[in-house]
Motif scaffolding. Structure first.
Motif, PDB file in Angstrom:
ATOM      1  N   ILE A 156       0.865  -1.184   0.000  1.00 47.22           N
ATOM      2  CA  ILE A 156       0.000   0.000   0.000  1.00 47.22           C
ATOM      3  C   ILE A 156       0.896   1.226   0.000  1.00 47.22           C
ATOM      4  O   ILE A 156       1.669   1.439   0.938  1.00 47.22           O
ATOM      5  N   ILE A 157       0.811   2.019  -1.046  1.00 47.16           N
ATOM      6  CA  ILE A 157       1.665   3.204  -1.196  1.00 47.16           C
ATOM      7  C   ILE A 157       0.797   4.440  -1.080  1.00 47.16           C
ATOM      8  O   ILE A 157      -0.226   4.567  -1.777  1.00 47.16           O
ATOM      9  N   SER A 158       1.175   5.345  -0.202  1.00 52.67           N
ATOM     10  CA  SER A 158       0.370   6.547   0.015  1.00 52.67           C
ATOM     11  C   SER A 158       1.262   7.737   0.303  1.00 52.67           C
ATOM     12  O   SER A 158       2.450   7.596   0.606  1.00 52.67           O
ATOM     13  N   THR A 159       0.681   8.922   0.184  1.00 50.72           N
ATOM     14  CA  THR A 159       1.371  10.167   0.519  1.00 50.72           C
ATOM     15  C   THR A 159       0.515  10.932   1.517  1.00 50.72           C
ATOM     16  O   THR A 159      -0.655  11.205   1.255  1.00 50.72           O
ATOM     17  N   VAL A 160       1.093  11.232   2.663  1.00 51.47           N
ATOM     18  CA  VAL A 160       0.411  11.992   3.704  1.00 51.47           C
ATOM     19  C   VAL A 160       1.196  13.271   3.917  1.00 51.47           C
ATOM     20  O   VAL A 160       2.301  13.255   4.458  1.00 51.47           O
ATOM     21  N   GLY A 161       0.646  14.395   3.453  1.00 49.75           N
ATOM     22  CA  GLY A 161       1.407  15.639   3.488  1.00 49.75           C
ATOM     23  C   GLY A 161       2.609  15.526   2.576  1.00 49.75           C
ATOM     24  O   GLY A 161       2.476  15.272   1.379  1.00 49.75           O
ATOM     25  N   THR A 162       3.794  15.668   3.143  1.00 53.37           N
ATOM     26  CA  THR A 162       5.030  15.504   2.361  1.00 53.37           C
ATOM     27  C   THR A 162       5.722  14.171   2.657  1.00 53.37           C
ATOM     28  O   THR A 162       6.875  13.979   2.283  1.00 53.37           O
ATOM     29  N   THR A 163       5.003  13.275   3.324  1.00 56.52           N
ATOM     30  CA  THR A 163       5.588  11.991   3.704  1.00 56.52           C
ATOM     31  C   THR A 163       5.079  10.869   2.805  1.00 56.52           C
ATOM     32  O   THR A 163       3.871  10.689   2.649  1.00 56.52           O
ATOM     33  N   LYS A 164       6.006  10.140   2.223  1.00 56.85           N
ATOM     34  CA  LYS A 164       5.665   8.966   1.417  1.00 56.85           C
ATOM     35  C   LYS A 164       5.706   7.733   2.315  1.00 56.85           C
ATOM     36  O   LYS A 164       6.645   7.529   3.067  1.00 56.85           O
ATOM     37  N   ARG A 165       4.634   6.918   2.222  1.00 60.87           N
ATOM     38  CA  ARG A 165       4.534   5.728   3.061  1.00 60.87           C
ATOM     39  C   ARG A 165       4.326   4.478   2.214  1.00 60.87           C
ATOM     40  O   ARG A 165       3.608   4.502   1.221  1.00 60.87           O
ATOM     41  N   ILE A 166       4.962   3.390   2.651  1.00 62.71           N
ATOM     42  CA  ILE A 166       4.779   2.080   2.034  1.00 62.71           C
ATOM     43  C   ILE A 166       4.461   1.094   3.156  1.00 62.71           C
ATOM     44  O   ILE A 166       5.193   1.013   4.146  1.00 62.71           O
ATOM     45  N   GLN A 167       3.358   0.372   2.996  1.00 57.13           N
ATOM     46  CA  GLN A 167       2.973  -0.632   3.990  1.00 57.13           C
ATOM     47  C   GLN A 167       3.027  -2.025   3.387  1.00 57.13           C
ATOM     48  O   GLN A 167       2.480  -2.273   2.313  1.00 57.13           O
ATOM     49  N   ASP A 215      -3.242 -21.179  19.740  1.00 58.26           N
ATOM     50  CA  ASP A 215      -3.594 -22.203  18.757  1.00 58.26           C
ATOM     51  C   ASP A 215      -4.901 -21.805  18.072  1.00 58.26           C
ATOM     52  O   ASP A 215      -5.827 -21.314  18.727  1.00 58.26           O
ATOM     53  N   THR A 216      -4.951 -21.968  16.765  1.00 59.27           N
ATOM     54  CA  THR A 216      -6.058 -21.566  15.881  1.00 59.27           C
ATOM     55  C   THR A 216      -6.193 -20.047  15.769  1.00 59.27           C
ATOM     56  O   THR A 216      -7.158 -19.551  15.201  1.00 59.27           O
ATOM     57  N   GLY A 217      -5.232 -19.295  16.305  1.00 55.28           N
ATOM     58  CA  GLY A 217      -5.255 -17.842  16.202  1.00 55.28           C
ATOM     59  C   GLY A 217      -4.501 -17.360  14.973  1.00 55.28           C
ATOM     60  O   GLY A 217      -3.896 -18.134  14.223  1.00 55.28           O
ATOM     61  N   GLN A 218      -4.547 -16.047  14.775  1.00 57.36           N
ATOM     62  CA  GLN A 218      -3.901 -15.437  13.606  1.00 57.36           C
ATOM     63  C   GLN A 218      -3.143 -14.179  14.023  1.00 57.36           C
ATOM     64  O   GLN A 218      -3.646 -13.360  14.802  1.00 57.36           O
ATOM     65  N   LEU A 219      -1.924 -14.048  13.491  1.00 58.22           N
ATOM     66  CA  LEU A 219      -1.107 -12.852  13.700  1.00 58.22           C
ATOM     67  C   LEU A 219      -1.056 -12.045  12.410  1.00 58.22           C
ATOM     68  O   LEU A 219      -0.796 -12.595  11.337  1.00 58.22           O
ATOM     69  N   LYS A 220      -1.287 -10.751  12.524  1.00 58.03           N
ATOM     70  CA  LYS A 220      -1.131  -9.824  11.398  1.00 58.03           C
ATOM     71  C   LYS A 220       0.038  -8.910  11.703  1.00 58.03           C
ATOM     72  O   LYS A 220       0.078  -8.265  12.749  1.00 58.03           O
ATOM     73  N   VAL A 221       1.015  -8.863  10.795  1.00 55.88           N
ATOM     74  CA  VAL A 221       2.175  -7.989  10.951  1.00 55.88           C
ATOM     75  C   VAL A 221       2.138  -6.927   9.861  1.00 55.88           C
ATOM     76  O   VAL A 221       2.009  -7.256   8.676  1.00 55.88           O
ATOM     77  N   THR A 222       2.238  -5.676  10.272  1.00 55.60           N
ATOM     78  CA  THR A 222       2.268  -4.560   9.335  1.00 55.60           C
ATOM     79  C   THR A 222       3.567  -3.794   9.504  1.00 55.60           C
ATOM     80  O   THR A 222       3.886  -3.327  10.601  1.00 55.60           O
ATOM     81  N   TYR A 223       4.345  -3.700   8.426  1.00 60.19           N
ATOM     82  CA  TYR A 223       5.558  -2.879   8.394  1.00 60.19           C
ATOM     83  C   TYR A 223       5.225  -1.610   7.603  1.00 60.19           C
ATOM     84  O   TYR A 223       4.832  -1.686   6.438  1.00 60.19           O
ATOM     85  N   THR A 224       5.383  -0.461   8.223  1.00 61.10           N
ATOM     86  CA  THR A 224       5.173   0.818   7.543  1.00 61.10           C
ATOM     87  C   THR A 224       6.517   1.513   7.413  1.00 61.10           C
ATOM     88  O   THR A 224       7.152   1.854   8.407  1.00 61.10           O
ATOM     89  N   ILE A 225       6.956   1.713   6.182  1.00 59.26           N
ATOM     90  CA  ILE A 225       8.204   2.431   5.896  1.00 59.26           C
ATOM     91  C   ILE A 225       7.826   3.821   5.432  1.00 59.26           C
ATOM     92  O   ILE A 225       6.955   3.973   4.558  1.00 59.26           O
ATOM     93  N   GLN A 226       8.449   4.828   5.993  1.00 57.82           N
ATOM     94  CA  GLN A 226       8.067   6.183   5.597  1.00 57.82           C
ATOM     95  C   GLN A 226       9.291   7.110   5.505  1.00 57.82           C
ATOM     96  O   GLN A 226      10.267   6.942   6.212  1.00 57.82           O
ATOM     97  N   LEU A 227       9.149   8.059   4.579  1.00 58.49           N
ATOM     98  CA  LEU A 227      10.219   9.025   4.352  1.00 58.49           C
ATOM     99  C   LEU A 227       9.616  10.397   4.105  1.00 58.49           C
ATOM    100  O   LEU A 227       8.934  10.612   3.112  1.00 58.49           O
ATOM    101  N   PRO A 228       9.841  11.355   5.036  1.00 58.60           N
ATOM    102  CA  PRO A 228       9.365  12.720   4.811  1.00 58.60           C
ATOM    103  C   PRO A 228      10.231  13.410   3.752  1.00 58.60           C
ATOM    104  O   PRO A 228      11.448  13.375   3.825  1.00 58.60           O
ATOM    105  N   TYR A 229       9.593  14.012   2.766  1.00 57.15           N
ATOM    106  CA  TYR A 229      10.301  14.790   1.763  1.00 57.15           C
ATOM    107  C   TYR A 229      10.420  16.236   2.232  1.00 57.15           C
ATOM    108  O   TYR A 229       9.570  16.719   2.980  1.00 57.15           O
ATOM    109  N   PRO A 230      11.457  16.943   1.819  1.00 56.23           N
ATOM    110  CA  PRO A 230      11.563  18.364   2.172  1.00 56.23           C
ATOM    111  C   PRO A 230      10.355  19.136   1.654  1.00 56.23           C
ATOM    112  O   PRO A 230       9.871  18.879   0.543  1.00 56.23           O
ATOM    113  N   ALA A 231       9.874  20.050   2.455  1.00 61.29           N
ATOM    114  CA  ALA A 231       8.708  20.871   2.046  1.00 61.29           C
ATOM    115  C   ALA A 231       9.118  21.854   0.975  1.00 61.29           C
ATOM    116  O   ALA A 231      10.253  22.299   0.932  1.00 61.29           O
TER     117      ALA A 231
END
Length: 231
Positions: A156-167, A215-231
């Motif tokens: 999932i690739i998104s831009t929040v303000g000047t920050t680029k995020r990849i999940q 047992d019989t459970g589920q784990l969800k792991v989310t890695y969010t990588i983000q880099l703020p760009y200069p304004a």
């Protein structure tokens, strides 16, 4: 970012590269009820990532002579004096003109694949910049001590303000017959150097306090990588 780095940034009027990552863990029981949620900053990029960034940004080879080789997940040194390493896989064994990062390459691992992508383990050794693998990776499967690795979700690739995020998101199902505690998580990428496909680790983080998957459970792991760009 250290005070010294902030000062240098101000004096030189250039931004310091503030690449960050964050981890989120969610555990649900067999009925889908949320029983655990944890969030923490991931802070353990390893030498492989630094070498990869230098090679890509500087258009130079991943050569051990200048300290820019990679260590694969077996601990073997992978080096080449004429080509850059990549975090995806080349289109063929003889050409790096096209690097694939779709399903089956990079971090985008399929179901049952525990050799690359987001991976989890039971190891608890302290994090180290020189790490090249998890301390004790949990294998994919339904036997005792195993978790069933799902297909990695599309990034999932998104831009929040000047920050680029990849999940990157991956699910792990526990059909082992007993509870399993996850103490570490990492990112293994299926990439290449020279004429060879390699798998190497980009980061490894301990899970604060561990996270138990029943047992019989589920784990969800989310890695969010983000880099703020200069304004």
């Amino acid at each position: 970012m250290t005070d010294k780095m902030k000062l240098s940034e101000k004096q030189l009027e250039i931004p310091v590269l503030p690449l960050k990552a964050f981890l989120e863990f969610e555990v649900r029981d067999r009925h889908g009820k949320l029983i655990t949620r944890k969030k923490q900053e991931a802070h353990s990029w390893v030498r492989n990532l630094y070498n990869l960034l230098v090679c890509q940004a500087g258009a130079i080879a991943g050569d051990s002579v200048v300290g820019l080789a990679l260590l694969d997940t077996s601990g073997s040194t992978r080096t080449d004096p004429t080509t850059q390493p990549a975090s995806g896989e080349a289109s063929s064994g003889t050409s790096n003109r096209r690097i694939y990062v779709g399903l089956g390459y990079g971090l985008y691992a399929g179901a049952g694949i525990d050799s690359f992508g987001l991976v989890v383990g039971t190891g608890s050794d302290p994090e180290s910049f020189e790490d090249y693998s998890l301390g004790s990776k949990i294998s994919s499967g339904n036997l005792a001590g195993q978790l069933s690795y799902s297909t990695t979700d599309a990034p999932i690739i998104s831009t929040v303000g000047t920050t680029k995020r990849i999940q990157w998101i991956r699910y792990f199902n526990n059909n082992s017959g007993g509870a399993i505690t996850v103490n570490e998580v990492g990112m293994y990428t299926k990439g290449c150097i020279a004429n060879y496909a390699i798998t190497y680790m980009l980061c490894r983080d301990l899970v604060s306090g561990g996270v138990e998957v029943p047992d019989t459970g589920q784990l969800k792991v989310t890695y969010t990588i983000q880099l703020p760009y200069p304004a």
